[in-house]
Design an enzyme around this catalytic site. Structure first.
Site, PDB file in Angstrom:
ATOM      1  N   VAL A 140       0.832  -1.201   0.000  1.00  0.00           N
ATOM      2  CA  VAL A 140       0.000   0.000   0.000  1.00  0.00           C
ATOM      3  C   VAL A 140       0.865   1.249   0.000  1.00  0.00           C
ATOM      4  O   VAL A 140       0.381   2.340  -0.291  1.00  0.00           O
ATOM      5  CB  VAL A 140      -0.963   0.043   1.215  1.00  0.00           C
ATOM      6  CG1 VAL A 140      -1.912  -1.133   1.180  1.00  0.00           C
ATOM      7  CG2 VAL A 140      -0.214   0.116   2.521  1.00  0.00           C
ATOM      8  N   ASP A 141       2.143   1.114   0.328  1.00  0.00           N
ATOM      9  CA  ASP A 141       3.036   2.279   0.405  1.00  0.00           C
ATOM     10  C   ASP A 141       3.497   2.781  -0.956  1.00  0.00           C
ATOM     11  O   ASP A 141       4.069   3.866  -1.051  1.00  0.00           O
ATOM     12  CB  ASP A 141       4.258   1.950   1.261  1.00  0.00           C
ATOM     13  CG  ASP A 141       3.914   1.770   2.732  1.00  0.00           C
ATOM     14  OD1 ASP A 141       2.930   2.375   3.175  1.00  0.00           O
ATOM     15  OD2 ASP A 141       4.621   1.021   3.420  1.00  0.00           O
ATOM     16  N   TYR A 295      -5.137  -0.292   9.900  1.00  0.00           N
ATOM     17  CA  TYR A 295      -5.450  -1.437   9.041  1.00  0.00           C
ATOM     18  C   TYR A 295      -6.617  -1.161   8.083  1.00  0.00           C
ATOM     19  O   TYR A 295      -6.747  -1.817   7.053  1.00  0.00           O
ATOM     20  CB  TYR A 295      -5.800  -2.653   9.892  1.00  0.00           C
ATOM     21  CG  TYR A 295      -4.616  -3.378  10.485  1.00  0.00           C
ATOM     22  CD1 TYR A 295      -3.348  -2.804  10.493  1.00  0.00           C
ATOM     23  CD2 TYR A 295      -4.762  -4.650  11.025  1.00  0.00           C
ATOM     24  CE1 TYR A 295      -2.271  -3.469  11.039  1.00  0.00           C
ATOM     25  CE2 TYR A 295      -3.685  -5.328  11.576  1.00  0.00           C
ATOM     26  CZ  TYR A 295      -2.431  -4.732  11.584  1.00  0.00           C
ATOM     27  OH  TYR A 295      -1.366  -5.392  12.119  1.00  0.00           O
ATOM     28  N   LEU A 296      -7.511  -0.225   8.448  1.00  0.00           N
ATOM     29  CA  LEU A 296      -8.649   0.062   7.583  1.00  0.00           C
ATOM     30  C   LEU A 296      -8.192   0.494   6.196  1.00  0.00           C
ATOM     31  O   LEU A 296      -8.862   0.213   5.191  1.00  0.00           O
ATOM     32  CB  LEU A 296      -9.519   1.160   8.202  1.00  0.00           C
ATOM     33  CG  LEU A 296     -10.113   0.869   9.579  1.00  0.00           C
ATOM     34  CD1 LEU A 296     -10.958   2.055  10.047  1.00  0.00           C
ATOM     35  CD2 LEU A 296     -10.946  -0.402   9.553  1.00  0.00           C
TER      36      LEU A 296
END
Length: 417
Positions: A140-141, A295-296
């Protein structure tokens, strides 16, 4: 095509679409009549000989993985050292692979996982074992080099931009008698891609987020507070987005919790959002609310980007293709061929160019103030969050996510460690 099995494993923090990659891997291998095993909890599952037989899963369940978040086979944060330092573990890995006739290994993760795949491929070659290792991109980064973007990022970026836009409407509605400043913390230890994605929520300087704190820009408390005060005076309220990796000018994390490091050598961060919110409240005397989605951001499959889903599936299918062709030590990466209309393709890239490298935000993507994004950044980001790919919903109104049977493979070796 030679005989053998394919071993797939997931690594690091999961994403909303990593299971879509797993689904594509398994379906592509099945189409070629190649059996797929999955390691439970990443490389640890391979070391422990804790393997799952995916042939025991129905075709419908494998298809349903594409709309299910999390890591279906379990993931881990575990970094192997060099073959010289971790010789026993590499020998064990080869023993497990040989015991189950694994000829293709696909490791779905980020920079450290690419490094593991590269080291294992070299170790196998030196030992004379015929093994093809493929790194499969995920994070996600958005910090993998070579690839234009990383599967998982587009959906996290979409969730971030939408959440900031919605929260801003709430803050604006209540600002006259309640909250003046809202602080939203995003993931991004060293690279501010998710922080930048929040910038898609607004267009003009008065639209949220009015302040973005990037890890690429040294934190200047006085300048920041002056900016917030000016925005509140002009607009009546202010939304601040801050990356967890925000640093002081001397390189220290603003939210370093002092709790040591994790398996990858990363500092344990203690929550920069609450820290920034407390600073605004104490120094400016304004009412502040804050949130840490944590975490969402990476599990919000209900708001996944259609582009991201397609790319996650594409790298999975290509990974199998490359593996069966014997293209050892490569990763299927996304290549952007056009901005308008947005077009992309998948090409192989050597793991040597990817392992342990990190892609940060270009200076041209951060505006002169240091608190916003440029037009170039917006043009880069917008296609990645485009399109909707909602999961099916059950009669009770909740998403119809799948849970696999995860039938274990019989162990053939003695326990490790």
């Amino acid at each position: 095509m030679g005989k053998g099995t394919l071993l797939y494993a997931q690594s690091g923090g999961v994403t909303a679409v990593i299971n879509a990659t797993a689904s594509a891997v398994i379906q592509a291998a099945r189409a070629k009549k190649v059996k797929v095993l999955a390691a439970r909890n990443g490389i640890l599952g391979a070391l422990r000989e804790d393997l799952v037989d995916t042939s025991k899963e129905t075709a419908a369940a494998i298809r349903a993985l594409a709309h299910t978040p999390g890591g279906a086979f379990g993931s881990c944060r575990y970094k192997l050292k060099s073959p010289e330092q971790d010789a026993a573990k590499y020998r064990r890995l080869l023993e497990v692979l040989k015991a189950h006739d694994v000829r293709w290994f696909l490791y779905n993760g980020g920079n450290d996982s690419a490094d593991t795949s590269l080291k294992l491929s070299r170790m196998a070659a030196e030992s004379g074992y015929d093994l093809t290792c493929i790194g499969v991109p995920k994070t996600v980064d958005n910090d993998l080099v070579v690839t234009d973007t990383c599967p998982g990022f587009g959906s996290a970026a979409k969730y971030t931009a939408v959440s900031v836009a919605e929260a801003a409407l709430d803050v604006a509605a209540m600002a006259d008698t309640s909250t003046k400043v809202f602080v939203y913390e995003v993931m991004g230890r060293h690279a501010g891609w998710l922080a930048a994605a929040a910038g898609l929520a607004g267009q003009g300087r008065d639209e949220a987020p009015q302040v973005i704190l990037f890890p690429e820009v040294a934190y200047d408390e006085a300048k920041f507070l002056a900016r917030v005060a000016e925005v509140v005076k002009r607009v009546g309220w202010c939304v601040v987005v801050v990356s967890e990796g925000l640093r002081h000018a001397d390189g220290r994390f603003v939210a370093d919790a002092g709790g040591g490091t994790d398996a990858f050598g990363h500092s344990q961060l203690g929550g920069v959002g609450p820290a920034i919110a407390a600073t605004v409240k104490d120094r400016l005397g304004l009412k502040v609310h804050w949130t840490v989605p944590d975490y969402l951001q990476r599990s919000a499959r209900h708001l996944a980007s259609k582009t991201d889903l397609a790319q996650a599936q594409a790298v999975g299918a290509k990974a199998v293709e490359y593996a069966l062709k014997g293209m050892n030590g490569v990763m299927p990466v996304i290549v952007r061929t056009s901005d308008s209309p947005y077009r992309w393709k998948i090409e192989p890239a050597p793991l040597e160019k990817i392992a342990n490298a990190e892609k940060k935000m270009p200076k041209s993507f951060i505006d002169r103030s240091g608190y916003g994004i440029t037009g170039a950044c917006r043009r880069y980001l917008q296609p990645l969050v485009r399109g909707e790919a909602p999961p099916p919903f059950r009669p009770d109104g909740l998403p119809a996510y799948v849970r696999l049977r995860l039938v274990p493979v019989a162990r053939k070796l003695a326990p490790f460690g």
